[in-house]
Design a protein around this motif. Structure first.
Motif, PDB file in Angstrom:
ATOM      1  N   ARG A 175      39.055  12.395  17.517  1.00 26.54           N
ATOM      2  CA  ARG A 175      37.597  12.390  17.681  1.00 26.54           C
ATOM      3  C   ARG A 175      37.151  13.494  18.633  1.00 26.54           C
ATOM      4  O   ARG A 175      36.051  14.032  18.480  1.00 26.54           O
ATOM      5  CB  ARG A 175      37.119  11.018  18.171  1.00 26.54           C
ATOM      6  N   ILE A 176      38.015  13.832  19.625  1.00 19.68           N
ATOM      7  CA  ILE A 176      37.682  14.965  20.505  1.00 19.68           C
ATOM      8  C   ILE A 176      37.618  16.239  19.668  1.00 19.68           C
ATOM      9  O   ILE A 176      36.694  17.047  19.810  1.00 19.68           O
ATOM     10  CB  ILE A 176      38.723  15.093  21.639  1.00 19.68           C
ATOM     11  N   GLU A 177      38.597  16.416  18.756  1.00 21.84           N
ATOM     12  CA  GLU A 177      38.610  17.588  17.872  1.00 21.84           C
ATOM     13  C   GLU A 177      37.326  17.636  17.037  1.00 21.84           C
ATOM     14  O   GLU A 177      36.776  18.702  16.772  1.00 21.84           O
ATOM     15  CB  GLU A 177      39.822  17.541  16.937  1.00 21.84           C
ATOM     16  N   ASP A 178      36.877  16.476  16.596  1.00 20.32           N
ATOM     17  CA  ASP A 178      35.688  16.389  15.735  1.00 20.32           C
ATOM     18  C   ASP A 178      34.381  16.406  16.524  1.00 20.32           C
ATOM     19  O   ASP A 178      33.303  16.327  15.933  1.00 20.32           O
ATOM     20  CB  ASP A 178      35.722  15.083  14.915  1.00 20.32           C
ATOM     21  N   ASN A 179      34.489  16.438  17.863  1.00 16.43           N
ATOM     22  CA  ASN A 179      33.291  16.363  18.714  1.00 16.43           C
ATOM     23  C   ASN A 179      32.528  15.052  18.534  1.00 16.43           C
ATOM     24  O   ASN A 179      31.312  15.013  18.707  1.00 16.43           O
ATOM     25  CB  ASN A 179      32.351  17.541  18.447  1.00 16.43           C
ATOM     26  N   THR A 180      33.221  13.995  18.130  1.00 15.29           N
ATOM     27  CA  THR A 180      32.552  12.696  18.040  1.00 15.29           C
ATOM     28  C   THR A 180      33.069  11.758  19.132  1.00 15.29           C
ATOM     29  O   THR A 180      32.691  10.594  19.175  1.00 15.29           O
ATOM     30  CB  THR A 180      32.784  12.030  16.670  1.00 15.29           C
ATOM     31  N   TYR A 181      33.932  12.295  20.003  1.00 14.90           N
ATOM     32  CA  TYR A 181      34.506  11.433  21.041  1.00 14.90           C
ATOM     33  C   TYR A 181      33.417  10.921  21.976  1.00 14.90           C
ATOM     34  O   TYR A 181      32.510  11.664  22.340  1.00 14.90           O
ATOM     35  CB  TYR A 181      35.547  12.187  21.863  1.00 14.90           C
ATOM     36  N   GLY A 182      33.541   9.634  22.359  1.00  9.98           N
ATOM     37  CA  GLY A 182      32.570   9.044  23.277  1.00  9.98           C
ATOM     38  C   GLY A 182      31.433   8.345  22.543  1.00  9.98           C
ATOM     39  O   GLY A 182      30.580   7.738  23.165  1.00  9.98           O
ATOM     40  N   HIS A 183      31.450   8.487  21.207  1.00  5.43           N
ATOM     41  CA  HIS A 183      30.444   7.783  20.411  1.00  5.43           C
ATOM     42  C   HIS A 183      31.124   6.654  19.638  1.00  5.43           C
ATOM     43  O   HIS A 183      32.216   6.815  19.115  1.00  5.43           O
ATOM     44  CB  HIS A 183      29.754   8.741  19.438  1.00  5.43           C
ATOM     45  N   CYS A 184      30.431   5.524  19.558  1.00 10.32           N
ATOM     46  CA  CYS A 184      30.948   4.359  18.859  1.00 10.32           C
ATOM     47  C   CYS A 184      31.165   4.700  17.376  1.00 10.32           C
ATOM     48  O   CYS A 184      30.282   5.273  16.730  1.00 10.32           O
ATOM     49  CB  CYS A 184      29.956   3.211  19.003  1.00 10.32           C
ATOM     50  N   VAL A 185      32.363   4.368  16.828  1.00 13.04           N
ATOM     51  CA  VAL A 185      32.644   4.714  15.435  1.00 13.04           C
ATOM     52  C   VAL A 185      31.843   3.846  14.467  1.00 13.04           C
ATOM     53  O   VAL A 185      31.727   4.171  13.288  1.00 13.04           O
ATOM     54  CB  VAL A 185      34.157   4.585  15.106  1.00 13.04           C
ATOM     55  N   ASP A 186      31.300   2.721  14.959  1.00 18.31           N
ATOM     56  CA  ASP A 186      30.524   1.840  14.078  1.00 18.31           C
ATOM     57  C   ASP A 186      29.028   2.158  14.120  1.00 18.31           C
ATOM     58  O   ASP A 186      28.417   2.392  13.086  1.00 18.31           O
ATOM     59  CB  ASP A 186      30.763   0.372  14.452  1.00 18.31           C
ATOM     60  N   CYS A 187      28.424   2.176  15.328  1.00 21.81           N
ATOM     61  CA  CYS A 187      26.971   2.352  15.404  1.00 21.81           C
ATOM     62  C   CYS A 187      26.581   3.771  15.799  1.00 21.81           C
ATOM     63  O   CYS A 187      25.417   4.135  15.683  1.00 21.81           O
ATOM     64  CB  CYS A 187      26.351   1.327  16.362  1.00 21.81           C
ATOM     65  N   GLY A 188      27.550   4.582  16.276  1.00 22.14           N
ATOM     66  CA  GLY A 188      27.262   5.970  16.604  1.00 22.14           C
ATOM     67  C   GLY A 188      26.603   6.174  17.953  1.00 22.14           C
ATOM     68  O   GLY A 188      26.361   7.308  18.355  1.00 22.14           O
ATOM     69  N   HIS A 189      26.311   5.100  18.661  1.00 17.17           N
ATOM     70  CA  HIS A 189      25.716   5.240  19.984  1.00 17.17           C
ATOM     71  C   HIS A 189      26.765   5.681  20.993  1.00 17.17           C
ATOM     72  O   HIS A 189      27.959   5.472  20.793  1.00 17.17           O
ATOM     73  CB  HIS A 189      25.082   3.909  20.440  1.00 17.17           C
ATOM     74  N   GLN A 190      26.292   6.272  22.084  1.00 16.90           N
ATOM     75  CA  GLN A 190      27.180   6.715  23.149  1.00 16.90           C
ATOM     76  C   GLN A 190      27.882   5.510  23.788  1.00 16.90           C
ATOM     77  O   GLN A 190      27.242   4.508  24.088  1.00 16.90           O
ATOM     78  CB  GLN A 190      26.366   7.456  24.208  1.00 16.90           C
ATOM     79  N   ILE A 191      29.190   5.611  23.952  1.00 16.78           N
ATOM     80  CA  ILE A 191      29.927   4.559  24.653  1.00 16.78           C
ATOM     81  C   ILE A 191      29.749   4.780  26.153  1.00 16.78           C
ATOM     82  O   ILE A 191      29.913   5.898  26.627  1.00 16.78           O
ATOM     83  CB  ILE A 191      31.422   4.599  24.274  1.00 16.78           C
ATOM     84  N   PRO A 192      29.381   3.715  26.902  1.00 17.45           N
ATOM     85  CA  PRO A 192      29.141   3.878  28.343  1.00 17.45           C
ATOM     86  C   PRO A 192      30.351   4.474  29.062  1.00 17.45           C
ATOM     87  O   PRO A 192      31.503   4.138  28.739  1.00 17.45           O
ATOM     88  CB  PRO A 192      28.885   2.443  28.823  1.00 17.45           C
ATOM     89  N   ALA A 193      30.092   5.388  30.013  1.00 17.43           N
ATOM     90  CA  ALA A 193      31.175   6.081  30.716  1.00 17.43           C
ATOM     91  C   ALA A 193      32.110   5.094  31.419  1.00 17.43           C
ATOM     92  O   ALA A 193      33.311   5.306  31.472  1.00 17.43           O
ATOM     93  CB  ALA A 193      30.595   7.055  31.728  1.00 17.43           C
ATOM     94  N   GLY A 194      31.556   4.007  31.931  1.00 13.83           N
ATOM     95  CA  GLY A 194      32.385   3.026  32.615  1.00 13.83           C
ATOM     96  C   GLY A 194      33.421   2.416  31.691  1.00 13.83           C
ATOM     97  O   GLY A 194      34.557   2.161  32.087  1.00 13.83           O
TER      98      GLY A 194
END
Ligand SMILES: [Zn+2]
Length: 104
Positions: A62-81
């Motif tokens: 996902r880092i390669e795809d630039n989608t890392y840190g986003h939820c794979v289901d809803c696409g929202h940002q995953i909280p940093a914590g």
């Protein structure tokens, strides 16, 4: 973050160094049951370690795809914590709990 994940993978590799020579074949039949459950426990740890390693590899993809840190289901940002606690997390907390329920 990628270095963090690389370290996680290294740790996971270190957690299952592979079968040890000369261990696991007791001659005494009384020990057979105990050694079997020991093997079962080791197998369970290996399975969960492999599953987590798969998640880490998926996170690296996902880092390669630039989608890392986003939820794979809803696409929202995953909280940093949450990412601090579980760098390989693929889902936000609410999607993860829904996902876990679906799998049961
Ligand atoms: Zn989500």
């Amino acid at each position: 973050m990628r270095d963090e994940l690389d370290r996680s993978i290294l740790i996971l590799h270190g957690e299952h160094p592979g079968p040890q020579a000369g261990v696991g074949y007791p001659q005494d039949s009384a020990d057979a049951g105990a050694s079997l459950s020991e093997a079962d426990r080791t197998e369970a740890v290996l399975i969960s370690a492999r599953a987590q390693r798969e998640e880490v590899l998926a996170a690296l993809a996902r880092i390669e795809d630039n989608t890392y840190g986003h939820c794979v289901d809803c696409g929202h940002q995953i909280p940093a914590g949450r990412l601090d606690a579980r760098p390989e997390a693929a889902r936000c907390v609410s999607c993860q709990s829904a996902y876990a329920k679906r799998r049961r």
